[in-house]
Structure formats: structure tokens, C-alpha cells
Design a protein around this motif. Sequence first.
Motif: not given
Length: 369
Positions: A224-238
Motif C-alpha cells: 500500500k505504501v508502494q502504491a501510494a508512492r506511485v500515485a503521489c509521484s504522478s500528482g495523485i493524493p492518497v
Amino acid sequence: MSATRAAVAAAQRIVVKIGSSSLTTATDGLDSARLARLVDTVAARVAAGTEVVLVSSGAIAAGLAPLGLVRRPKDLATQQAAASVGQQALAHAYAESFSRYDLTVGQVLLTAEDVVRRGHYRNAHRTLHRLLRLGVVPVVNENDTVATSEIRFGDNDRLAALVSHLVGADALVLLSDVDALYDGDPRNGDASAVREVSGKQDMVGVRAGSTGASGVGTGGMASKVQAARVACSSGIPVLLTSADLADRALGPADVGTAFAATGARLSARRFWLAYAAGASGRLWLDEGAVAAVVDRRRSLLAAGVTAVEGEFHGGDVVELVGPAGTVVARGVVAYDAGEFPELMGRSSFELPPEQRREVVHADDLVPRR
């Protein structure tokens, strides 16, 4: 309220991921009451004007009880059989529950192949956007019936992050069986919740477990932390929290752990290069090439390549690795692996005219954040 939580609360298009442990049990299969509570919450958000894409685990777990299995099978064939039985039950349950609100659902089953291959990626993008324009609630899951160990996402957390970018979501909500990210194992009683993550500094000292404890899922907090990193690094808050707090997560967003967007939204192609495409090999770079590629965003030239790993062809995606062994970028390589012995370490004027093009052009290269 933080700006991140405000962004999640105000999102006009949101992806919601629900884990197997929040919908099913190993002994009783699909829990209709849990599923109905989730649907109630999602339907309320849709009624408020938000487009919602639901990424739902649970197909394999939903098939365990009907097949008389007491735990998630380890062999691929039995997993696929359980998915075949469970996916039908899961889709029917969602359709029936959402019908209480006159909402239509559309099942979208994906394999990693559908985002690794550029053409499949475009097709998935087109289908999901069309479903949303038609007022449908897409329910996305990995196609476990046909997915093999070589072409799996690994868990639906990563799938949810990829789908978030695929549909241009304004936020991603990850619903689990834990109410927040903790700096240790919350079952030990001495761990503290991490409420806001705005960058890498907030993750110092955080130990995230790698597997789930329910016996029906595959992802743990680390995924989940890795998924959050992927989303956040492309401009999507989690926002990460438990399924029991879904009404707050999809309402005022005042629960769980909020991960701030740390990067600009990437184009579909650049996101595909960075996170979705499978890498066929590696190119090792010297320090000068790393600086040119990462800091100055220049094309990679043959002079900066020191070693090659894997079998790949021109047009494949490869990882670019620095001297310390860290992946610094990904990109589309212009040469076959077998051509590099004649190219490595040589400047352009030393090469014949037909080999003076860039190894990886800057337009086809994405540094890792």
C-alpha cells in the motif's frame, strides 16, 4: 484539515480500492453485509457528483468457500479455479447491491499485460473513460482466472495506483483492515499512527509489513505504501484507512493516513514508461551519464553506458542503473542488447553514422523520483 485531505474530499473523480480481507473470510467466503456497507458509501459519493472507479479484490477469496477450501491456495491452477468461481459471485453481488441505488456497474478485468503493452494500455484507458461518461461505476479486478505468475500485478494496490492514472483520478483511497499507517506493528501496542506523509522524511523509521494477516489477501502495508508512492509521484493524493471507516474516507477525509502528491501529473505515455511497462533489461551508467539523464534531462548516449544486462531489442523498455546499483530512470532503448559491445563507452564521433543516434532519447526517458 491538511491540503491533501481537502483534495481527497473535493475530488471529482476518485479511485477506491478495497482489499479481500475487508470483503471476505476464508471460511465463509463473500460477506454480503460488508459489501453492502461499501456500496452504500460509494453510492453516496456518486450521488454527491463524484465519479468513482472501484478496484476490488476478493475474487479468489470469494471462491474458497464454494470450493470447500479453507485457505488461499498456493498453486496457480487452483487459484485460477477459485477466481473463476469467485469472480462471478463478486460481480453479481456488486451489480445487485448497486442496483438498490439505480446504479449500473461494469466489470473490467485486467492482467499486467493490459498495462505493460502500450496498445492494451490505450484500450483500457478508452474503456474506463467511456464507462464513466455513461454514468457506470467500473469495478476493476485483476483477471486471476487467466493471469500467470509471470504476468501478475502482484496485488491490487499496485493495480489501483495504475488505474488512478489511467482514468485521470483526482485522488486514490486505499481501504484495508488497518485504520492507518503505523511506524511499527500496531498489534504490539507500542506503534504510533502516521497521519500525514508529505515526503520521504515522514517515512523515516516506518516499518511496513510485507504480507497480510487475514489469510485471504496478498498485499500487506508495504504494498500500500508502494502504491501510494506511485500515485503521489504522478500528482495523485492518497488516503489510506480501514474499510470500517470508508464513510469518513469518502466524506470529510478526516481519518487514516494522507499521502500528499509529490510530483506533477505525468502524460499517459510517460507514466506508462515509469510504472506500467515491464523492463526487458538494464543499462549500467557512469556518474556523468546519470547526471545528464537525471539532473539535466538529456538523452542517454553510448559513451555513458558501462554494462548491459538482459536480452532486449530496440523499442523495448529498459531500466537505467547508476554505479551504485540504483535504478535512476526507465526508457525505450534504441538498440538491441547484442549491439552494445561495439557501442559502450564510445563517443558519437567514434561511431559509424548509422550508430550515432541516442541510446535512449530524452523524449522516451523518465527519471525515477
